[in-house]
Design a protein around this motif. Structure first.
Motif, mmCIF file in Angstrom:
data_model
loop_
_atom_site.group_PDB
_atom_site.id
_atom_site.type_symbol
_atom_site.label_atom_id
_atom_site.label_comp_id
_atom_site.label_asym_id
_atom_site.label_seq_id
_atom_site.Cartn_x
_atom_site.Cartn_y
_atom_site.Cartn_z
ATOM 1 N N ILE A 28 0.746 -1.175 0.026
ATOM 2 C CA ILE A 28 -0.078 -0.098 -0.061
ATOM 3 C C ILE A 28 1.025 1.335 0.140
ATOM 4 C CG2 ILE A 28 -1.521 1.351 1.294
ATOM 5 C CD1 ILE A 28 -2.677 -1.269 2.386
ATOM 6 N N ASP A 29 1.002 2.087 -0.822
ATOM 7 C CA ASP A 29 1.436 3.380 -1.172
ATOM 8 C C ASP A 29 0.534 4.416 -0.789
ATOM 9 O OD1 ASP A 29 3.988 2.466 -1.539
ATOM 10 O OD2 ASP A 29 3.376 2.077 -3.647
ATOM 11 N N THR A 30 -0.645 4.688 -0.819
ATOM 12 C CA THR A 30 -1.526 5.986 -0.810
ATOM 13 C C THR A 30 -2.832 5.605 0.069
ATOM 14 O OG1 THR A 30 -2.821 5.479 -2.674
ATOM 15 C CG2 THR A 30 -0.669 6.757 -3.045
ATOM 16 N N TYR A 31 -3.449 6.556 0.285
ATOM 17 C CA TYR A 31 -4.633 6.305 1.328
ATOM 18 C C TYR A 31 -5.730 5.892 0.339
ATOM 19 C CZ TYR A 31 -8.808 7.544 3.633
ATOM 20 O OH TYR A 31 -10.204 7.740 4.335
ATOM 21 N N ALA A 32 -5.857 6.341 -0.858
ATOM 22 C CA ALA A 32 -6.688 5.585 -1.828
ATOM 23 C C ALA A 32 -6.236 4.063 -2.227
ATOM 24 C CB ALA A 32 -6.560 6.286 -3.424
ATOM 25 N N ASP A 33 -5.123 3.732 -2.368
ATOM 26 C CA ASP A 33 -4.972 2.101 -2.159
ATOM 27 C C ASP A 33 -5.411 1.630 -0.971
ATOM 28 O OD1 ASP A 33 -3.590 0.146 -3.282
ATOM 29 O OD2 ASP A 33 -1.589 0.439 -2.772
ATOM 30 N N LEU A 34 -4.938 2.138 0.247
ATOM 31 C CA LEU A 34 -5.513 1.561 1.490
ATOM 32 C C LEU A 34 -7.244 1.501 1.229
ATOM 33 C CD1 LEU A 34 -5.330 0.596 4.268
ATOM 34 C CD2 LEU A 34 -5.577 3.090 4.936
ATOM 35 N N ARG A 35 -8.015 2.308 0.974
ATOM 36 C CA ARG A 35 -9.376 2.185 0.922
ATOM 37 C C ARG A 35 -9.619 1.294 -0.137
ATOM 38 N NH1 ARG A 35 -12.726 4.131 4.240
ATOM 39 N NH2 ARG A 35 -14.207 4.680 2.695
ATOM 40 N N HIS A 36 -8.920 1.005 -1.230
ATOM 41 C CA HIS A 36 -9.179 0.025 -2.285
ATOM 42 C C HIS A 36 -8.806 -1.438 -1.569
ATOM 43 C CE1 HIS A 36 -9.056 -2.381 -6.062
ATOM 44 N NE2 HIS A 36 -7.873 -2.673 -5.711
ATOM 45 N N VAL A 37 -7.814 -1.450 -0.849
ATOM 46 C CA VAL A 37 -7.773 -2.962 -0.188
ATOM 47 C C VAL A 37 -8.794 -3.162 0.845
ATOM 48 C CG1 VAL A 37 -6.121 -3.992 1.521
ATOM 49 C CG2 VAL A 37 -5.135 -2.789 -0.321
ATOM 50 N N GLN A 38 -9.277 -2.031 1.585
ATOM 51 C CA GLN A 38 -10.310 -2.165 2.419
ATOM 52 C C GLN A 38 -11.545 -2.694 1.611
ATOM 53 O OE1 GLN A 38 -10.216 1.871 4.279
ATOM 54 N NE2 GLN A 38 -10.957 0.660 6.086
ATOM 55 N N GLU A 39 -11.815 -2.300 0.517
ATOM 56 C CA GLU A 39 -13.011 -2.692 -0.402
ATOM 57 C C GLU A 39 -12.860 -4.245 -0.811
ATOM 58 O OE1 GLU A 39 -16.234 -3.166 -2.636
ATOM 59 O OE2 GLU A 39 -15.768 -1.642 -1.112
ATOM 60 N N LEU A 40 -11.360 -4.738 -1.289
ATOM 61 C CA LEU A 40 -11.237 -5.811 -1.678
ATOM 62 C C LEU A 40 -11.534 -6.884 -0.404
ATOM 63 C CD1 LEU A 40 -7.765 -5.580 -3.559
ATOM 64 C CD2 LEU A 40 -10.072 -6.251 -4.375
ATOM 65 N N ILE A 41 -11.145 -6.514 0.641
ATOM 66 C CA ILE A 41 -11.243 -7.275 1.756
ATOM 67 C C ILE A 41 -12.830 -7.510 2.158
ATOM 68 C CG2 ILE A 41 -11.219 -7.386 4.427
ATOM 69 C CD1 ILE A 41 -8.244 -6.159 4.324
ATOM 70 N N ARG A 42 -13.551 -6.434 2.005
ATOM 71 C CA ARG A 42 -14.907 -6.468 2.066
ATOM 72 C C ARG A 42 -15.582 -7.567 1.051
ATOM 73 N NH1 ARG A 42 -19.213 -4.838 -0.056
ATOM 74 N NH2 ARG A 42 -18.228 -3.473 -1.450
ATOM 75 N N ARG A 43 -15.397 -7.148 -0.238
ATOM 76 C CA ARG A 43 -15.915 -8.131 -1.199
ATOM 77 C C ARG A 43 -15.390 -9.609 -1.176
ATOM 78 N NH1 ARG A 43 -13.556 -6.320 -6.532
ATOM 79 N NH2 ARG A 43 -13.319 -4.566 -5.152
ATOM 80 N N ASN A 44 -13.946 -9.794 -0.892
ATOM 81 C CA ASN A 44 -13.690 -11.250 -1.041
ATOM 82 C C ASN A 44 -13.895 -12.057 0.272
ATOM 83 O OD1 ASN A 44 -12.770 -10.874 -3.626
ATOM 84 N ND2 ASN A 44 -11.114 -9.766 -3.138
ATOM 85 N N ILE A 45 -13.733 -11.352 1.224
ATOM 86 C CA ILE A 45 -13.606 -11.833 2.653
ATOM 87 C C ILE A 45 -15.089 -11.887 3.195
ATOM 88 C CG2 ILE A 45 -12.725 -12.290 4.790
ATOM 89 C CD1 ILE A 45 -9.971 -11.442 3.852
ATOM 90 N N GLY A 46 -15.599 -10.763 3.094
ATOM 91 C CA GLY A 46 -17.061 -10.510 3.698
ATOM 92 C C GLY A 46 -16.850 -9.682 5.059
ATOM 93 N N ALA A 47 -15.904 -9.205 5.229
ATOM 94 C CA ALA A 47 -15.407 -8.562 6.601
ATOM 95 C C ALA A 47 -15.024 -7.126 6.529
ATOM 96 C CB ALA A 47 -14.500 -9.380 7.564
ATOM 97 N N GLU A 48 -15.372 -6.383 7.184
ATOM 98 C CA GLU A 48 -15.048 -4.957 7.212
ATOM 99 C C GLU A 48 -13.758 -4.761 7.827
ATOM 100 O OE1 GLU A 48 -16.323 -2.321 5.545
ATOM 101 O OE2 GLU A 48 -18.055 -3.675 4.551
ATOM 102 N N LEU A 49 -12.916 -3.880 7.168
ATOM 103 C CA LEU A 49 -11.741 -3.600 7.910
ATOM 104 C C LEU A 49 -11.798 -1.928 8.478
ATOM 105 C CD1 LEU A 49 -8.492 -3.954 8.939
ATOM 106 C CD2 LEU A 49 -7.903 -3.298 6.377
ATOM 107 N N HIS A 50 -11.874 -1.857 9.629
ATOM 108 C CA HIS A 50 -12.419 -0.439 10.166
ATOM 109 C C HIS A 50 -10.986 0.147 10.617
ATOM 110 C CE1 HIS A 50 -16.357 -1.397 10.159
ATOM 111 N NE2 HIS A 50 -16.216 -2.498 10.928
ATOM 112 N N ILE A 51 -10.637 1.329 9.984
ATOM 113 C CA ILE A 51 -9.529 2.289 10.391
ATOM 114 C C ILE A 51 -9.870 3.724 10.552
ATOM 115 C CG2 ILE A 51 -7.070 3.067 9.635
ATOM 116 C CD1 ILE A 51 -7.219 0.687 7.420
ATOM 117 N N ALA A 52 -9.807 4.193 11.774
ATOM 118 C CA ALA A 52 -10.575 5.468 12.285
ATOM 119 C C ALA A 52 -9.584 5.972 13.365
ATOM 120 C CB ALA A 52 -11.669 5.605 12.639
#
Length: 110
Positions: A28-52
């Motif tokens: 991961i190199d950017t915040y947008a990339d991090l958000r993309h990985v969060q979406e991939l986790i949600r879509r492929n694993i079905g779990a949310e990665l919460h970062i706040a």
């Protein structure tokens, strides 16, 4: 719209897939990339990665809350290793941590 059948399917993440996910997080190199990985986790694993930002003052990366949602079939080890990998990447790329804080309006204009 949420797919009820998607919520019922068993999670199938083996050690190899976990390692691929950790390797992806390490790239991961950017915040947008991090958000993309969060979406991939949600879509492929079905779990949310919460970062706040935490509810208190954020002085270090420990003040940023990173949690992988608990789901049936998702082992405790994965729920610990994914946030640990994200935290490690945030230490390596502090500009991503600043973007997380900015997204929470910490640095936003008043």
């Amino acid at each position: 719209m949420s797919d009820p059948e998607a919520d019922m399917r068993p999670l199938a993440i083996d050690r190899r897939q976990e390692m691929r996910l950790i390797e992806r997080i390490e790239r991961i190199d950017t915040y947008a990339d991090l958000r993309h990985v969060q979406e991939l986790i949600r879509r492929n694993i079905g779990a949310e990665l919460h970062i706040a930002p935490g509810p208190n003052e954020v002085r270090t990366l420990r003040g940023i809350i990173i949690v992988l949602e608990e789901k049936p079939g998702l082992c405790k080890k994965v729920r610990q290793s994914v946030p640990a990998a994200v935290r490690k990447r945030l230490q390596e790329k502090p500009e991503i941590a600043y973007a997380i804080l900015d997204a929470g309006d910490l640095f936003g204009a008043a």
